[in-house]
Design a protein around this motif. Structure first.
Motif, short mmCIF file in Angstrom:
data_model
loop_
_atom_site.label_atom_id
_atom_site.label_comp_id
_atom_site.label_asym_id
_atom_site.label_seq_id
_atom_site.Cartn_x
_atom_site.Cartn_y
_atom_site.Cartn_z
N GLN A 115 -11.85 -1.52 3.29
CA GLN A 115 -12.74 -0.71 4.09
C GLN A 115 -12.27 0.73 4.08
N ALA A 116 -13.11 1.59 3.58
CA ALA A 116 -12.83 3.02 3.56
C ALA A 116 -13.36 3.65 4.84
N PRO A 117 -12.79 4.79 5.24
CA PRO A 117 -13.26 5.46 6.46
C PRO A 117 -14.76 5.75 6.41
N GLY A 118 -15.46 5.35 7.45
CA GLY A 118 -16.88 5.61 7.54
C GLY A 118 -17.76 4.74 6.67
N LEU A 146 -2.72 0.15 3.79
CA LEU A 146 -3.46 1.35 3.42
C LEU A 146 -3.11 1.81 2.01
N VAL A 147 -4.16 2.02 1.22
CA VAL A 147 -4.02 2.60 -0.11
C VAL A 147 -4.72 3.95 -0.11
N THR A 148 -4.00 4.98 -0.48
CA THR A 148 -4.56 6.32 -0.55
C THR A 148 -4.39 6.86 -1.96
N VAL A 149 -5.50 7.24 -2.57
CA VAL A 149 -5.48 7.78 -3.92
C VAL A 149 -5.87 9.24 -3.85
N SER A 150 -4.97 10.10 -4.22
CA SER A 150 -5.22 11.54 -4.18
C SER A 150 -5.83 12.01 -5.48
N SER A 151 -6.66 13.04 -5.40
CA SER A 151 -7.35 13.59 -6.56
C SER A 151 -6.63 14.79 -7.13
N MET A 159 -3.51 -3.01 -9.28
CA MET A 159 -4.54 -1.99 -9.33
C MET A 159 -4.12 -0.91 -10.31
N ASN A 160 -4.92 -0.73 -11.34
CA ASN A 160 -4.64 0.27 -12.36
C ASN A 160 -5.76 1.30 -12.42
N ASN A 161 -5.44 2.44 -13.01
CA ASN A 161 -6.41 3.52 -13.14
C ASN A 161 -7.12 3.78 -11.82
N LEU A 162 -6.34 3.98 -10.80
CA LEU A 162 -6.90 4.16 -9.46
C LEU A 162 -7.70 5.44 -9.35
N LYS A 163 -8.74 5.36 -8.55
CA LYS A 163 -9.64 6.48 -8.32
C LYS A 163 -9.67 6.82 -6.84
N PRO A 164 -10.04 8.04 -6.49
CA PRO A 164 -10.13 8.40 -5.07
C PRO A 164 -11.01 7.46 -4.27
N GLU A 165 -12.06 6.94 -4.86
CA GLU A 165 -12.96 6.04 -4.16
C GLU A 165 -12.33 4.68 -3.88
N ASP A 166 -11.15 4.42 -4.43
CA ASP A 166 -10.42 3.20 -4.10
C ASP A 166 -9.65 3.33 -2.79
N GLY A 191 0.81 -1.20 0.00
CA GLY A 191 0.00 0.00 0.00
C GLY A 191 0.85 1.25 0.00
N GLY A 192 0.20 2.36 -0.29
CA GLY A 192 0.91 3.63 -0.32
C GLY A 192 0.04 4.72 -0.89
N LEU A 193 0.68 5.82 -1.22
CA LEU A 193 0.01 6.98 -1.78
C LEU A 193 0.23 7.04 -3.28
N VAL A 194 -0.84 7.19 -4.01
CA VAL A 194 -0.76 7.26 -5.47
C VAL A 194 -1.77 8.28 -5.97
N LYS A 195 -1.46 8.89 -7.09
CA LYS A 195 -2.38 9.86 -7.67
C LYS A 195 -3.46 9.18 -8.50
N THR A 196 -4.54 9.89 -8.70
CA THR A 196 -5.61 9.38 -9.54
C THR A 196 -5.07 8.97 -10.91
N GLY A 197 -5.46 7.78 -11.35
CA GLY A 197 -4.98 7.25 -12.61
C GLY A 197 -3.72 6.43 -12.50
N GLY A 198 -3.12 6.43 -11.35
CA GLY A 198 -1.90 5.68 -11.14
C GLY A 198 -2.16 4.22 -10.86
N SER A 199 -1.08 3.50 -10.62
CA SER A 199 -1.14 2.06 -10.40
C SER A 199 -0.40 1.67 -9.13
N LEU A 200 -0.78 0.54 -8.59
CA LEU A 200 -0.17 0.03 -7.39
C LEU A 200 -0.37 -1.48 -7.36
#
Length: 128
Positions: free
Chosen positions: A39-42, A123-128, A83-90, A9-18
């Motif tokens: 599981q996303a927060p909330g 943890l996977v975090t996708v920034s917008s 995981m490709n084409n990552l989105k914030p909702e991921d 896991g890690g931090l990746v931008k929208t559209g990135g891969s992990l």
């Protein structure tokens, strides 16, 4: 008891891969299906993908179909989630899971099953 270690896991931008990895204890992949939940927060925990033990059949939730690919290396007792084409909702904590569900049984409704063994999550975090 089956041991599962999720990583990648890690931090990746929208559209990135992990690529996430799930390292399982010895012989686990011989007779255990292995999958990923997140599981996303909330939000409620949700199934992502799984792969069966005997045939390697893969299953995906609609939200990730076409973007994520699950694969396995039985010799290493390791399952991967590309995981490709990552989105914030991921964005979520991703958990590796395992159980002795057979191929035919998984087909009935794998995402609704209560999986027995769980890893610690990564943890996977996708920034917008």
């Amino acid at each position: 008891e089956v041991q599962l270690q999720a990583s990648g896991g890690g931090l990746v931008k929208t559209g990135g891969s992990l690529r996430l990895s799930c390292a399982a204890s010895e012989f686990t992949s011989e007779d255990h299906a292995i999958g990923w939940f997140r599981q996303a927060p909330g939000k409620e925990r949700e199934a992502v993908s799984c792969i069966s033990a005997k045939t390697g059949t893969t299953y995906y939730k609609d939200a990730v179909q076409g973007r994520f690919t699950i694969s396995r290396d039985k010799a290493k007792n390791t399952v991967y989630l590309e995981m490709n084409n990552l989105k914030p909702e991921d964005t979520a904590v991703y958990y590796c899971v395992a159980d002795r569900w057979g191929d035919s049984y998984l087909r009935l409704g794998w995402a609704l099953f209560e999986w027995r063994f769980w890893g610690q999550g990564t943890l996977v975090t996708v920034s917008s």
